[in-house]
Write a protein that holds these residues in place. Structure first.
Motif, mmCIF file in Angstrom:
data_model
loop_
_atom_site.group_PDB
_atom_site.id
_atom_site.type_symbol
_atom_site.label_atom_id
_atom_site.label_comp_id
_atom_site.label_asym_id
_atom_site.label_seq_id
_atom_site.Cartn_x
_atom_site.Cartn_y
_atom_site.Cartn_z
ATOM 1 N N MET A 1 1.527 8.276 0.309
ATOM 2 C CA MET A 1 0.172 7.445 0.154
ATOM 3 C C MET A 1 0.320 6.635 -1.030
ATOM 4 O O MET A 1 0.837 6.962 -2.137
ATOM 5 N N THR B 1 -1.801 3.935 -3.308
ATOM 6 C CA THR B 1 -3.127 3.394 -3.174
ATOM 7 C C THR B 1 -3.465 2.779 -4.714
ATOM 8 O O THR B 1 -2.737 3.261 -5.818
ATOM 9 N N ASN C 1 -6.361 3.507 -5.886
ATOM 10 C CA ASN C 1 -7.548 4.615 -6.719
ATOM 11 C C ASN C 1 -6.649 5.486 -7.204
ATOM 12 O O ASN C 1 -5.751 6.264 -6.717
ATOM 13 N N THR D 1 -8.837 12.604 -5.643
ATOM 14 C CA THR D 1 -8.490 12.089 -4.628
ATOM 15 C C THR D 1 -6.980 12.374 -4.218
ATOM 16 O O THR D 1 -6.587 12.672 -3.030
ATOM 17 N N ASN E 1 1.099 5.247 -7.140
ATOM 18 C CA ASN E 1 -0.141 4.326 -7.460
ATOM 19 C C ASN E 1 0.425 2.944 -7.685
ATOM 20 O O ASN E 1 1.348 2.616 -7.926
ATOM 21 N N LYS E 2 -0.845 2.107 -7.289
ATOM 22 C CA LYS E 2 -0.311 0.540 -7.277
ATOM 23 C C LYS E 2 -0.700 0.406 -8.518
ATOM 24 O O LYS E 2 -1.735 0.633 -9.242
#
Length: 207
Positions: free
Chosen positions: A8, A10, A12, A17, A32-33
């Motif tokens: 994943m 994201t 966020n 989460t 994470n981005k």
């Protein structure tokens, strides 16, 4: 797909989460981005290794299980060659009944049918005719189930074989039992073989 390795990516950054995605969604990596190319490459490489590990384990288990079943059937028929014909007949009857009542997709039934007479491999001094007497079949079911119980993934097959000579009427069995109906199918298939061999009459079969 069932064997897919999920990752994943994201923006966020909420840790709750991330935890939910990993714990509930079976996500292998949470990125994470912004995500650097080096981090992405490392995650993909780890995901590929995980996929290879999961699929290799499944293939190993499947082939080990198949090999164990072949070994047991070979040992049974080498010990008593006459069991090969009887087992084939029981297997055919089991499949026909399963097809009639909607159990054709139950993978346990053909294995249970193939190994239903395994107990006779360790029971000596019985004629071919005597093997199909009810008391001897009950002992065979107990002995076979005991041999099967220690093989991974065959615990329920062991229970099906054990209960195939259970005298409890079908309507009295627990509706929640996962093996009650397959066991009764196997019981009927074995009883058909008993009748075919003249070991009993149809009128003698109850349950």
């Amino acid at each position: 797909a069932k064997d897919s390795v999920l990752m994943m990516l994201t923006g966020n950054v909420d840790q709750t989460t991330a935890a939910q995605a990993i714990n509930r969604g079976h996500v292998f990596r949470f990125l994470n981005k912004p995500c650097s190319p080096e981090t992405m490459d490392a995650a993909i490489a780890a995901g590929m290794r995980q996929y290879e590990l999961v699929t290799a384990e499944r293939v190993l288990l499947r082939e080990t299980l198949a090999g164990s079943i072949r070994l047991l059937t070979d040992a049974m028929t080498l010990s008593r060659p006459s069991l090969a014909v009887a087992t084939a007949s029981v297997r055919v009857s089991t499949q026909r009944i399963a097809n009639k009542i909607g159990l054709s997709s139950d993978w346990r039934l053909p294995i249970a049918a193939s190994l239903s007479l395994l107990g006779f491999a360790v029971m000596r001094d019985l004629s071919d005719q005597a093997m199909f007497e009810d008391a001897n079949l009950s002992e065979c079911a107990k002995a076979g189930a005991k041999l099967l119980h220690h093989i991974p993934r065959l615990a329920q097959v062991s229970e099906i074989v054990a209960q195939s000579r259970d005298d409890t009427p079908f309507h009295a069995l627990s509706a929640s039992s996962a093996v009650a109906l397959p066991a009764r199918v196997l019981q009927v298939a074995i009883d058909i073989e008993r009748v075919r061999r003249g070991a009993c009459r149809p009128a003698d079969i109850t349950g």
